[in-house]
Write a protein that holds these residues in place. Structure first.
Motif, short mmCIF file in Angstrom:
data_model
loop_
_atom_site.label_atom_id
_atom_site.label_comp_id
_atom_site.label_asym_id
_atom_site.label_seq_id
_atom_site.Cartn_x
_atom_site.Cartn_y
_atom_site.Cartn_z
N GLY A 232 1.05 -1.17 -0.03
CA GLY A 232 0.05 0.08 -0.32
C GLY A 232 0.90 1.22 -0.07
N LEU A 233 1.92 1.32 -0.85
CA LEU A 233 2.56 2.43 -0.92
C LEU A 233 2.01 3.72 -1.71
CD1 LEU A 233 5.92 0.62 -2.37
CD2 LEU A 233 5.56 1.52 -0.03
N PRO A 234 2.43 4.90 -1.19
CA PRO A 234 1.93 6.14 -1.88
C PRO A 234 1.98 6.10 -3.28
CG PRO A 234 3.24 6.76 -0.07
CD PRO A 234 3.59 5.11 -0.33
N ALA A 235 0.95 6.63 -4.07
CA ALA A 235 0.64 6.36 -5.47
C ALA A 235 1.99 6.96 -6.14
CB ALA A 235 -0.39 6.64 -5.82
N ASP A 236 2.33 8.28 -5.72
CA ASP A 236 3.36 8.93 -6.63
C ASP A 236 4.60 8.30 -6.25
OD1 ASP A 236 3.53 9.49 -3.54
OD2 ASP A 236 3.92 11.53 -4.04
N LEU A 237 4.97 7.22 -5.50
CA LEU A 237 6.29 6.63 -5.53
C LEU A 237 6.17 5.36 -6.19
CD1 LEU A 237 6.88 7.15 -1.65
CD2 LEU A 237 7.74 8.52 -3.48
N LEU A 238 5.15 4.92 -7.00
CA LEU A 238 5.25 3.62 -7.69
C LEU A 238 5.46 3.86 -8.79
CD1 LEU A 238 1.67 2.44 -6.42
CD2 LEU A 238 3.73 1.39 -5.77
N PRO A 239 6.02 2.78 -9.81
CA PRO A 239 6.51 2.91 -11.16
C PRO A 239 5.39 3.40 -12.10
CG PRO A 239 7.07 0.99 -10.22
CD PRO A 239 6.16 1.47 -9.16
N ALA A 240 5.72 4.14 -13.11
CA ALA A 240 4.67 4.44 -13.89
C ALA A 240 4.04 3.32 -14.99
CB ALA A 240 5.36 5.25 -15.01
N GLY A 241 3.00 3.27 -14.94
CA GLY A 241 2.30 2.08 -15.67
C GLY A 241 1.87 1.02 -14.49
N TRP A 242 1.61 1.39 -13.33
CA TRP A 242 1.66 0.45 -12.28
C TRP A 242 0.28 -0.66 -12.38
CZ3 TRP A 242 4.29 -2.28 -9.00
CH2 TRP A 242 3.68 -2.56 -7.79
N ASN A 243 0.70 -1.90 -12.60
CA ASN A 243 -0.38 -2.70 -12.86
C ASN A 243 -1.44 -2.68 -11.57
OD1 ASN A 243 0.04 -3.62 -15.64
ND2 ASN A 243 1.66 -4.99 -14.92
N GLY A 244 -1.03 -2.49 -10.52
CA GLY A 244 -1.83 -2.61 -9.46
C GLY A 244 -3.16 -1.83 -9.60
N ALA A 245 -2.98 -0.58 -10.03
CA ALA A 245 -3.89 0.30 -10.12
C ALA A 245 -5.15 -0.22 -11.22
CB ALA A 245 -3.55 1.68 -10.61
N LYS A 246 -4.53 -0.96 -12.30
CA LYS A 246 -5.55 -1.50 -13.34
C LYS A 246 -6.05 -2.65 -12.78
CE LYS A 246 -2.02 -0.10 -16.80
NZ LYS A 246 -0.92 -0.87 -17.59
N ALA A 247 -5.47 -3.39 -11.93
CA ALA A 247 -6.09 -4.75 -11.52
C ALA A 247 -7.27 -4.36 -10.41
CB ALA A 247 -4.89 -5.22 -10.68
N ALA A 248 -6.82 -3.23 -9.68
CA ALA A 248 -7.84 -2.68 -8.68
C ALA A 248 -9.14 -2.33 -9.35
CB ALA A 248 -7.12 -1.76 -7.83
N GLU A 249 -9.00 -1.73 -10.39
CA GLU A 249 -10.11 -1.16 -11.13
C GLU A 249 -11.10 -2.23 -11.76
OE1 GLU A 249 -10.99 1.98 -14.87
OE2 GLU A 249 -9.06 1.61 -14.37
#
Length: 272
Positions: A232-249
């Motif tokens: 659960g890291l801050p979004a602005d510290l995650l790599p570009a194109g982070w698959n976690g955001a797509k998977a959660a959606e």
């Protein structure tokens, strides 16, 4: 979908039926488990074997209700599932300036088994490794971390500190404290396995409750493990194109479409 282990599917059923605090969801008759797992393509011998394994691991306890043989969640299993609901369905996403939690420990050799368990459980909770005895996590995990250490009876050996990182290379450091590449790939695997079912359901207006159940439970089972791997890291510290955001959606869409009919099917099987 990737084929899930029967025991993982069984745990998902307990969690699904126990949502909203329904105590009825904490017990299943053996007959109901067999029927429900049959809808997921699992035969009766595999169900009984998996139930026995979960019982040996302390997840289930044998109980009779109304003369019917069945299994209830153990107290520890209830705790795990209840604690996991928030993380599975509404994982936090803090800001970078919320700070960090450091766990510093030195467990004596006489407690080495607990030391191994502590490392495993801290990793499962979302901690990354700064050095062998120094672990780091987002500050929002503080309450869960204290509870974990208390449960393992290791409080005398673990110290917690709130912290802020002042250097400019935080993104680089995060890449060394956590294996984000592996987590990114795990989210990619989830997307690849869940998307075919999601595409089918997003195009159709309706479907049977049984069909929704058969698609939703494996997707939920696969999703359940991912938030535990994700700190659960801050979004602005995650790599570009982070698959976690797509998977959660994607999972949110699947849940909104399939959870209610899946639960109706589960309830109907139990009622019969």
């Amino acid at each position: 979908m990737t084929e899930a282990q029967p025991r993982h599917l069984i745990v998902t059923l307990y969690g699904l039926h126990g949502l909203d605090g329904r105590e009825a969801g904490r017990w299943f008759s053996v007959a109901a488990l067999v029927r429900l797992l049959a809808d997921l393509g699992i035969d009766e011998p595999a169900v009984r074997s998996s139930v026995s394994r979960l019982k040996r691991r302390g997840m289930l306890t044998a109980e009779k209700v109304g003369g019917a043989a069945g299994y209830a969640l153990s107290e520890s299993a209830r705790h795990i599932l209840d604690e996991g609901d928030q993380r599975i369905f509404a994982p936090p996403r803090p800001a970078a300036d919320d700070g960090w939690l450091l766990a510093v420990f030195s467990v004596p050799e006489s407690e080495r088994d607990k030391r191994h368990t502590l490392r495993t459980q801290l990793s499962r909770l979302g901690f990354g490794t700064v050095s062998p005895g120094v672990w780091i996590a987002p500050a929002h995990l503080e309450a869960s971390a204290h509870e974990l250490v208390d449960r393992l009876d290791l409080t005398p050996y673990v110290e917690f500190f709130g912290a802020h990182y002042r250097n400019s290379d935080l993104r680089e450091k995060i890449g060394s404290w956590w294996d984000l590449d592996r987590l990114h790939d795990s989210y990619a695997d989830f997307l690849a396995s869940a998307q075919p079912a999601w595409r089918r359901w997003s195009r159709r207006r309706d479907g049977t409750d049984r069909e929704a159940f058969a698609d939703y439970v494996p997707i939920l089972t696969e999703w359940r493990r991912l938030p535990y791997l994700d700190p659960g890291l801050p979004a602005d510290l995650l790599p570009a194109g982070w698959n976690g955001a797509k998977a959660a959606e994607l999972f949110t869409g699947v849940r909104e479409k399939l959870e209610k009919p899946a639960r109706r099917h589960l309830d109907a099987v139990i009622a019969n």
